[in-house]
Design an enzyme around this catalytic site. Sequence first.
Site, PDB file in Angstrom:
ATOM      1  N   HIS A  95       0.760  -1.156   0.014  1.00 19.32           N
ATOM      2  CA  HIS A  95       0.146   0.029  -0.054  1.00 19.32           C
ATOM      3  C   HIS A  95       0.860   1.209   0.028  1.00 19.32           C
ATOM      4  O   HIS A  95       1.904   1.471   0.862  1.00 19.32           O
ATOM      5  CB  HIS A  95      -0.811   0.116   1.416  1.00 19.32           C
ATOM      6  N   GLU A 153      12.015  22.663   2.005  1.00 15.29           N
ATOM      7  CA  GLU A 153      12.595  21.509   1.170  1.00 15.29           C
ATOM      8  C   GLU A 153      14.181  21.040   1.215  1.00 15.29           C
ATOM      9  O   GLU A 153      14.456  20.138   0.890  1.00 15.29           O
ATOM     10  CB  GLU A 153      12.221  21.762  -0.417  1.00 15.29           C
TER      11      GLU A 153
HETATM   12 MN    MN Z   1       2.266  -1.977   3.736  1.00 11.74          MN
HETATM   13 MN    MN Z   2       8.893  22.403  -4.578  1.00 14.21          MN
END
Ligand code: MN
Ligand code: MN
Length: 274
Positions: free
Chosen positions: A113, A267
């Site tokens: 997942h 970032e």
């Molecule tokens: Mn998983």
């Molecule tokens: Mn960015």
Amino acid sequence: MKQITYFLFFVFFQFLSFGQSISGLVHLTLGNPSKAITNVTSSGNYLLVKESYALSYNNASKIPNWVAWHVSKDWIGGDVKRSNNFRKDETLPDNWIKIAPSEYEDSGFDRGHMCPSGDRTKEKELNSETFLMTNMIPQAPNNNRVTWRLLEEYCRNLVDQGNELYIYSGAIGIGGEGSYGYANYIGKDSILVPHYIWKIILSIPDGENDIQRINNNTSIITILMPNNQTVNERPWWYYTTTVDELEKRTGYDFLTNISFSIQEVLESKKFEKE
Ligand code: MN
Ligand code: MN
């Protein structure tokens, strides 16, 4: 006035016609990193917006480029059981191959997942949606069941402690190591096995108007983990990186709905676990 009304109806029916969810747009609060669109011509970068998450699907690799979701106390802490109803995603365009859960069987890789089942425990339907195959990647068992799982649990602990999270997760590169060794593709439809799995977790205290509350001090965790069977020899926080680094490797632009100056600060941040 008339024109505006027609326009709004047009936008509304666009969503209906693709079976997409307007409320699902919450998952794209921080932006659409690859400018994905819901158009058959955009087969390498096809936008799917669901109640539980939003994603960019790649019809060449047969896995998502990225999956985005919001998680807060509104999404977890219920008693919904793991649905386990892995199934084809029939919302993909008619003539596209829809990956069946059986294509992962005996591959040596888990149906991993991206948006975890454990992040959707309030409503049965929302949990069930996480078992669509467009939310899966071939994930090394020691990655999925150990290191990645512990990272997912760490995230839910942040929510328990009074935070809400915006998460992006995806895969880069080709070739990973499963329980039967190295592979570039699995299944009869050649599902790409990624080399790395990444995740960006932005965490803010519970509240309203989330975008406005994000500032230079906002906590962000960025992870880049190899998709192999030895990843679990180290804890998940060993694999921290920066959003700048992921932008370089993916070509995407993350966090575009945050002001440029804050984006720059967040970032370049590297998470350090206390
Ligand atoms: Mn998983
Ligand atoms: Mn960015």
